[in-house]
Design an enzyme around this catalytic site. Structure first.
Site, short mmCIF file in Angstrom:
data_model
loop_
_atom_site.label_atom_id
_atom_site.label_comp_id
_atom_site.label_asym_id
_atom_site.label_seq_id
_atom_site.Cartn_x
_atom_site.Cartn_y
_atom_site.Cartn_z
N HIS A 59 -8.44 1.69 -1.15
CA HIS A 59 -8.22 0.83 -2.32
C HIS A 59 -9.53 0.37 -2.96
CE1 HIS A 59 -3.99 0.92 -1.46
NE2 HIS A 59 -4.22 0.51 -0.22
N SER A 73 0.84 -1.20 0.00
CA SER A 73 0.00 0.00 0.00
C SER A 73 0.88 1.26 0.00
CB SER A 73 -0.97 -0.04 1.18
OG SER A 73 -1.92 1.00 1.10
#
Length: 389
Positions: free
Chosen positions: A189, A86
């Site tokens: 996301h 991430s």
């Protein structure tokens, strides 16, 4: 082969930067990066409590700065592969030579602020689904209108979306699976983060980039990224696309990685690697949390490293789907058409609306990998681009 991994949000711990401030130049470096990120990194890493450092706007630049600070004390010239989870992918991109460290910290500050702002637009969240059959878990998420935001391997999929959908998932978990709500601000996301992606893209467009000097794995599909512009496009797209850490770990095994150093705050990625890569594929791991761990990390790099190496440039690039939904290509684009970087090649009709699909590089449209009205999953290849870039 030696891999250095940069952790993502959720790995932070109160006070974890305290021991690093004893190193020469560390405090000055963090003050400079604080000015770029717009947050007090020294306070956040030393005095702030758990509630303060779980704030997305603060956590993201803190994690990138911590990883880069520690990496300055490692012989990175002997490291052949880097990857990040991430927001950790920004740190990995800097370590690969794609971005200057200052740019990575600045972009992390923008990313954190804009994702926090996107979370405030409507109530969303995330939940970890542990165990169960992966296909059944994904089917359950789709049934409740949720997205697989993180596929972390080792029997862990993170669901994200509307609060109502998460509550239904918790009430009706997939067989042999546990659902644990995560204390996060919103559905990272997923297409809910589209405003943050747009804002980050506007800033990232002005950053000077270079091609990777070592192998850089992408969270989108676990593949090495060969070009700097493509890496930045993927970093921006990752704000709304799932993190495929499972594919990154598969790449570690396929590429023959035998040693892993996880940068601070270390432990989360090391745990996933230990659970996923076993037997002949099990690498030797060092978790780098304090300067006291540096000698062990350096010894590991000496045993498993071997000089930086760029991945071989492939003859084509692939554009992947940013969301789950139905794909519609631009009708005027046929195979053999010239494309420019940033050109819209189609869109995906997702639950939240239409999401544009853009070419990350220039070249020839050599092959459609998905067609009109095809159902597509996040990260699925849609278009192959070849030719000069």
């Amino acid at each position: 082969m030696l891999a250095v991994l940069s952790p993502g949000q959720g790995s932070q711990k109160p006070g974890f930067l305290n021991p690093w401030l004893d190193l020469a130049g560390a405090e000055a470096r963090l003050r400079w990066w604080s000015a770029l990120a717009g947050v007090d990194l020294i306070h956040l890493g030393t005095e702030a409590d758990a509630d303060e450092i779980k704030d997305t706007a603060r956590t993201q630049p803190l994690l990138v700065a911590a990883a880069l600070l520690a990496a300055e004390h490692l012989p990175m010239h002997d490291v052949r592969l880097v990857a990040g989870h991430s927001v950790g992918e920004l740190g990995a991109a800097a370590l690969a030579g794609v971005l200057p460290a200052e740019a990575a910290v600045t972009l992390a500050g923008v990313r954190g602020r804009e994702m926090a702002a996107a979370c405030a637009l409507e109530p969303t969240g995330m939940a970890a689904v542990l165990g169960g059959d992966p296909d059944e878990v994904l089917a359950a998420l789709e049934a409740h209108g949720l997205q697989p935001a993180n596929r972390n391997g080792a029997g862990q999929i993170v669901a994200a979306g509307a609060i109502a959908g998460l509550e239904k998932l918790a009430a009706e978990p997939p067989a042999r699976a546990r659902v644990i709500r995560l204390k996060v601000a919103g559905a990272f996301h997923t297409p809910y983060m589209a405003p943050a992606e747009t804002a980050l893209a506007g800033v990232a467009a002005g950053v000077t980039v270079a091609d990777p000097a070592r192998i850089l794995l992408s969270n989108l599909d676990g593949t090495p990224v060969g070009y700097g512009r493509e890496a930045v496009q993927r970093l921006v797209r990752q704000v709304t696309a799932p993190v495929r850490w499972d594919l990154c770990m598969r790449a570690l095994a396929d590429l023959g990685v035998t040693g892993v150093v996880e940068l601070p705050p270390a432990g989360t990625l090391a745990g996933l690697v230990k659970r996923e890569l076993k037997g002949d594929h099990a690498p030797e791991i060092v978790t780098l949390n304090t300067p006291d761990d540096l000698p062990a990390a350096r010894r590991l790099i000496a045993r498993h490293g071997g000089g930086a190496a760029r991945p071989p440039a492939s003859g084509f690039r692939v554009v992947v789907s940013p969301a789950a939904g139905v794909f519609t290509p631009m009708v005027e684009l046929t195979e053999g058409t010239g494309l420019r970087a940033g050109q819209v090649v189609g869109h995906v009709t997702a639950r939240q609306g239409q999401v544009e699909v853009t070419a990350h590089d220039s070249g020839l449209l050599t092959e459609w990998l998905a067609h009109h009205d095809d159902p597509v999953a996040p990260g699925q290849p849609l278009v192959r681009i070849g030719g000069s870039h």
